[in-house]
Motif scaffolding. Structure first.
Motif, PDB file in Angstrom:
ATOM      1  N   GLY A   1       0.781  -1.222   0.000  1.00 45.56           N
ATOM      2  CA  GLY A   1       0.000   0.000   0.000  1.00 45.56           C
ATOM      3  C   GLY A   1       0.818   1.280   0.000  1.00 45.56           C
ATOM      4  O   GLY A   1       1.967   1.289   0.423  1.00 45.56           O
ATOM      5  N   PHE A   2       0.205   2.333  -0.495  1.00 43.00           N
ATOM      6  CA  PHE A   2       0.808   3.661  -0.524  1.00 43.00           C
ATOM      7  C   PHE A   2      -0.228   4.671  -0.054  1.00 43.00           C
ATOM      8  O   PHE A   2      -1.431   4.494  -0.224  1.00 43.00           O
ATOM      9  CB  PHE A   2       1.253   4.035  -1.948  1.00 43.00           C
ATOM     10  CG  PHE A   2       2.333   3.157  -2.501  1.00 43.00           C
ATOM     11  CD1 PHE A   2       3.662   3.429  -2.270  1.00 43.00           C
ATOM     12  CD2 PHE A   2       2.010   2.043  -3.262  1.00 43.00           C
ATOM     13  CE1 PHE A   2       4.653   2.622  -2.789  1.00 43.00           C
ATOM     14  CE2 PHE A   2       2.990   1.227  -3.783  1.00 43.00           C
ATOM     15  CZ  PHE A   2       4.312   1.519  -3.541  1.00 43.00           C
ATOM     16  N   HIS A   3       0.265   5.747   0.532  1.00 40.49           N
ATOM     17  CA  HIS A   3      -0.619   6.823   0.941  1.00 40.49           C
ATOM     18  C   HIS A   3      -0.805   7.866  -0.157  1.00 40.49           C
ATOM     19  O   HIS A   3      -1.724   8.678  -0.090  1.00 40.49           O
ATOM     20  CB  HIS A   3      -0.082   7.513   2.206  1.00 40.49           C
ATOM     21  CG  HIS A   3      -0.365   6.734   3.459  1.00 40.49           C
ATOM     22  ND1 HIS A   3      -1.638   6.511   3.917  1.00 40.49           N
ATOM     23  CD2 HIS A   3       0.458   6.118   4.338  1.00 40.49           C
ATOM     24  CE1 HIS A   3      -1.594   5.807   5.039  1.00 40.49           C
ATOM     25  NE2 HIS A   3      -0.333   5.551   5.302  1.00 40.49           N
ATOM     26  N   SER A   4       0.069   7.882  -1.129  1.00 42.65           N
ATOM     27  CA  SER A   4      -0.035   8.883  -2.189  1.00 42.65           C
ATOM     28  C   SER A   4       0.382   8.271  -3.514  1.00 42.65           C
ATOM     29  O   SER A   4       1.162   7.310  -3.570  1.00 42.65           O
ATOM     30  CB  SER A   4       0.854  10.092  -1.887  1.00 42.65           C
ATOM     31  OG  SER A   4       2.225   9.753  -1.975  1.00 42.65           O
ATOM     32  N   ALA A   5      -0.148   8.855  -4.601  1.00 47.61           N
ATOM     33  CA  ALA A   5       0.216   8.389  -5.936  1.00 47.61           C
ATOM     34  C   ALA A   5       1.680   8.694  -6.243  1.00 47.61           C
ATOM     35  O   ALA A   5       2.331   7.947  -6.972  1.00 47.61           O
ATOM     36  CB  ALA A   5      -0.694   9.045  -6.975  1.00 47.61           C
ATOM     37  N   ASP A   6       2.216   9.797  -5.692  1.00 51.68           N
ATOM     38  CA  ASP A   6       3.613  10.147  -5.942  1.00 51.68           C
ATOM     39  C   ASP A   6       4.559   9.084  -5.405  1.00 51.68           C
ATOM     40  O   ASP A   6       5.563   8.750  -6.042  1.00 51.68           O
ATOM     41  CB  ASP A   6       3.932  11.503  -5.310  1.00 51.68           C
ATOM     42  CG  ASP A   6       3.228  12.647  -6.014  1.00 51.68           C
ATOM     43  OD1 ASP A   6       2.835  12.469  -7.188  1.00 51.68           O
ATOM     44  OD2 ASP A   6       3.054  13.713  -5.398  1.00 51.68           O
ATOM     45  N   ALA A   7       4.247   8.550  -4.211  1.00 53.42           N
ATOM     46  CA  ALA A   7       5.087   7.503  -3.647  1.00 53.42           C
ATOM     47  C   ALA A   7       5.024   6.241  -4.491  1.00 53.42           C
ATOM     48  O   ALA A   7       6.046   5.583  -4.735  1.00 53.42           O
ATOM     49  CB  ALA A   7       4.655   7.210  -2.204  1.00 53.42           C
ATOM     50  N   ALA A   8       3.828   5.882  -4.962  1.00 49.57           N
ATOM     51  CA  ALA A   8       3.688   4.707  -5.827  1.00 49.57           C
ATOM     52  C   ALA A   8       4.430   4.905  -7.137  1.00 49.57           C
ATOM     53  O   ALA A   8       5.128   4.007  -7.630  1.00 49.57           O
ATOM     54  CB  ALA A   8       2.207   4.426  -6.088  1.00 49.57           C
ATOM     55  N   LEU A   9       4.306   6.109  -7.713  1.00 48.64           N
ATOM     56  CA  LEU A   9       4.960   6.391  -8.986  1.00 48.64           C
ATOM     57  C   LEU A   9       6.479   6.391  -8.838  1.00 48.64           C
ATOM     58  O   LEU A   9       7.203   5.934  -9.736  1.00 48.64           O
ATOM     59  CB  LEU A   9       4.476   7.731  -9.527  1.00 48.64           C
ATOM     60  CG  LEU A   9       4.955   8.123 -10.924  1.00 48.64           C
ATOM     61  CD1 LEU A   9       4.512   7.088 -11.943  1.00 48.64           C
ATOM     62  CD2 LEU A   9       4.415   9.489 -11.295  1.00 48.64           C
ATOM     63  N   ALA A  10       6.993   6.895  -7.718  1.00 50.04           N
ATOM     64  CA  ALA A  10       8.443   6.895  -7.492  1.00 50.04           C
ATOM     65  C   ALA A  10       8.985   5.479  -7.483  1.00 50.04           C
ATOM     66  O   ALA A  10      10.036   5.193  -8.076  1.00 50.04           O
ATOM     67  CB  ALA A  10       8.768   7.599  -6.181  1.00 50.04           C
ATOM     68  N   LEU A  11       8.269   4.567  -6.834  1.00 46.02           N
ATOM     69  CA  LEU A  11       8.725   3.178  -6.788  1.00 46.02           C
ATOM     70  C   LEU A  11       8.624   2.524  -8.156  1.00 46.02           C
ATOM     71  O   LEU A  11       9.474   1.704  -8.539  1.00 46.02           O
ATOM     72  CB  LEU A  11       7.908   2.396  -5.757  1.00 46.02           C
ATOM     73  CG  LEU A  11       8.432   1.007  -5.370  1.00 46.02           C
ATOM     74  CD1 LEU A  11       9.898   1.082  -4.943  1.00 46.02           C
ATOM     75  CD2 LEU A  11       7.592   0.412  -4.261  1.00 46.02           C
ATOM     76  N   VAL A  12       7.600   2.884  -8.927  1.00 44.90           N
ATOM     77  CA  VAL A  12       7.469   2.370 -10.289  1.00 44.90           C
ATOM     78  C   VAL A  12       8.651   2.821 -11.143  1.00 44.90           C
ATOM     79  O   VAL A  12       9.253   2.018 -11.878  1.00 44.90           O
ATOM     80  CB  VAL A  12       6.141   2.838 -10.913  1.00 44.90           C
ATOM     81  CG1 VAL A  12       6.109   2.532 -12.412  1.00 44.90           C
ATOM     82  CG2 VAL A  12       4.961   2.175 -10.228  1.00 44.90           C
ATOM     83  N   MET A  13       9.017   4.100 -11.063  1.00 46.48           N
ATOM     84  CA  MET A  13      10.127   4.607 -11.861  1.00 46.48           C
ATOM     85  C   MET A  13      11.454   4.013 -11.399  1.00 46.48           C
ATOM     86  O   MET A  13      12.345   3.770 -12.223  1.00 46.48           O
ATOM     87  CB  MET A  13      10.187   6.131 -11.786  1.00 46.48           C
ATOM     88  CG  MET A  13       8.941   6.829 -12.336  1.00 46.48           C
ATOM     89  SD  MET A  13       8.525   6.369 -14.034  1.00 46.48           S
ATOM     90  CE  MET A  13       9.904   7.068 -14.925  1.00 46.48           C
TER      91      MET A  13
END
Length: 393
Positions: free
Chosen positions: A361-373
């Protein structure tokens, strides 16, 4: 363990741009500190007295240091190790191993991506893949853009509508957008509307992944299956309805992947006949079009035949699906002719789903996107001993 560092550089550097100067604005009254990698069981904290620089572009800022990123309380080595571990395991494990909270892990990943992501990743784009992926429940989506040539995610943003892809083309710019030759996507109208907009990539060929077309036909079969099940359930035959409900995977799975029990169930459905079996034969006929290595002309002929057959089937779900396939026929054929589809994008999306599930889980889309990149983007994470400026011994 405290380690004092004294900077020997005479020129002060701005942390946000290449500007350097010998003139200091002032000196910070308290030393700055950064957490470093542990020395055994001891926590290592590096501290140093820093000066401030008056940058013409960014104003007064604390000078840059070579061993830490701007506005970070950790050394560069510590953050690189954290980012590397984030691509391999979950945040709870990282937090325990490095003695930080899991929210800090997300902020570190965002900083590493912001500083180390390839700045030229949007140059030379020719063939793109666009798809959406869920990063959280309740319809929370990311839109990653994949470079088919490099097999990397080069851009991403929260959302899955036209405005989301518009933001990509705004960052890409009209000059680089003119070089795009093909864009693969699903059959949703949002991405196609953005790609065809003036100043984006109207010259690009829209390629519809055959996988999405087969998925649409499979969903039509499931609609007919549920319709037949409801007729049995409301017709006073609950026992037959229960047996029919268990036939779902026998109908939806590929014949070669059926278990012995599912194959036996499929034979019973064949003997029974009816609308469900006709729907199944339509599904298999459409899937067979893309199962072999057929040329574009043959595929076009077979698709036209299938559309005609489905339109006359008197099965409402397939009549509707046939209209959709006819609408996107050119995009499906373009994907086969150019050999471009969302297979790589879907493969990267599977990796993204894995890391999102592993991160819990993530609290924000930015955190999820950072891990994706970090995991799928054009970025190279080097551990401290792999840094080129470290000399052996």
């Amino acid at each position: 363990m405290l380690v004092e560092v004294r900077l020997r550089a005479r020129r002060l550097a701005c942390p946000l741009c290449p500007f350097t100067t010998r003139a200091r604005y002032d000196t910070r009254p308290v030393p700055s500190s950064w957490q470093h990698l542990d020395f055994g069981t001891a926590t290592v904290v590096v501290y140093a007295g820093l000066r401030r620089v008056d940058c013409p572009e960014h104003g007064v800022l604390v000078e840059a240091v070579p061993f830490a990123r701007h506005r970070s309380g950790f050394t560069r080595d510590f953050e690189d190790v954290t980012a590397f571990l984030a691509t391999k395991t979950d945040k709870t494990t990282i937090a325990r191993f490095l003695r930080i909270d899991w929210d800090t892990v997300g902020r570190i990943c965002a900083r590493v991506v912001a500083t180390d992501l390839d700045e030229d990743r949007l140059d030379g784009l020719v063939n793109l893949g666009v798809d959406e992926i869920s990063w959280r429940k309740h319809h929370k989506y990311l839109t990653p853009v994949t470079d088919h040539t490099r097999r990397k995610v080069v851009w991403g943003q929260a959302g899955k509508d036209t405005a989301t892809l518009d933001a990509f083309f705004d960052e890409l710019g009209p000059d680089r957008a003119t070089a795009i030759e093909a864009v693969s996507m699903d059959m949703g109208p949002a991405y196609a509307k953005s790609a065809r907009a003036e100043g984006h990539a109207p010259q690009a060929v829209i390629c519809i992944d055959p996988f999405h077309a087969v998925k649409l036909v499979t969903e039509a079969l499931d609609v007919e299956r549920r319709k037949a099940w409801n007729e049995l359930r409301h017709g006073g035959n609950p026992a037959a309805a229960r047996k029919f409900k268990g036939a779902r995977w026998a109908l939806l799975k590929n014949p070669g992947n059926l278990t012995d029990d599912q194959a036996a169930t499929l034979r019973k459905l064949k003997r029974r006949g009816g609308d469900v079996w006709r729907a199944y034969t339509l599904k298999e006929a459409f899937r067979a079009i893309f199962a072999g290595d057929l040329d574009t002309d043959t595929v076009a002929e077979l698709i036209d035949r299938w559309i005609s057959r489905a339109s006359r089937s008197r099965l409402p779900a397939f009549v509707k699906t046939a209209k959709t396939i006819r609408k996107h026929r050119d995009g499906i054929l373009a994907a086969i002719r150019l050999g471009i589809n969302n297979a790589r994008a879907e493969g990267l999306n599977n990796v993204v789903r894995l890391i999102i599930r592993r991160a819990r889980g993530f609290h924000s889309a930015d955190a999820a996107l950072a891990l994706v990149m970090l995991t799928c983007g054009p970025i190279t994470i080097r551990l401290p001993h792999e840094q080129p400026n470290i000399r052996p011994g």
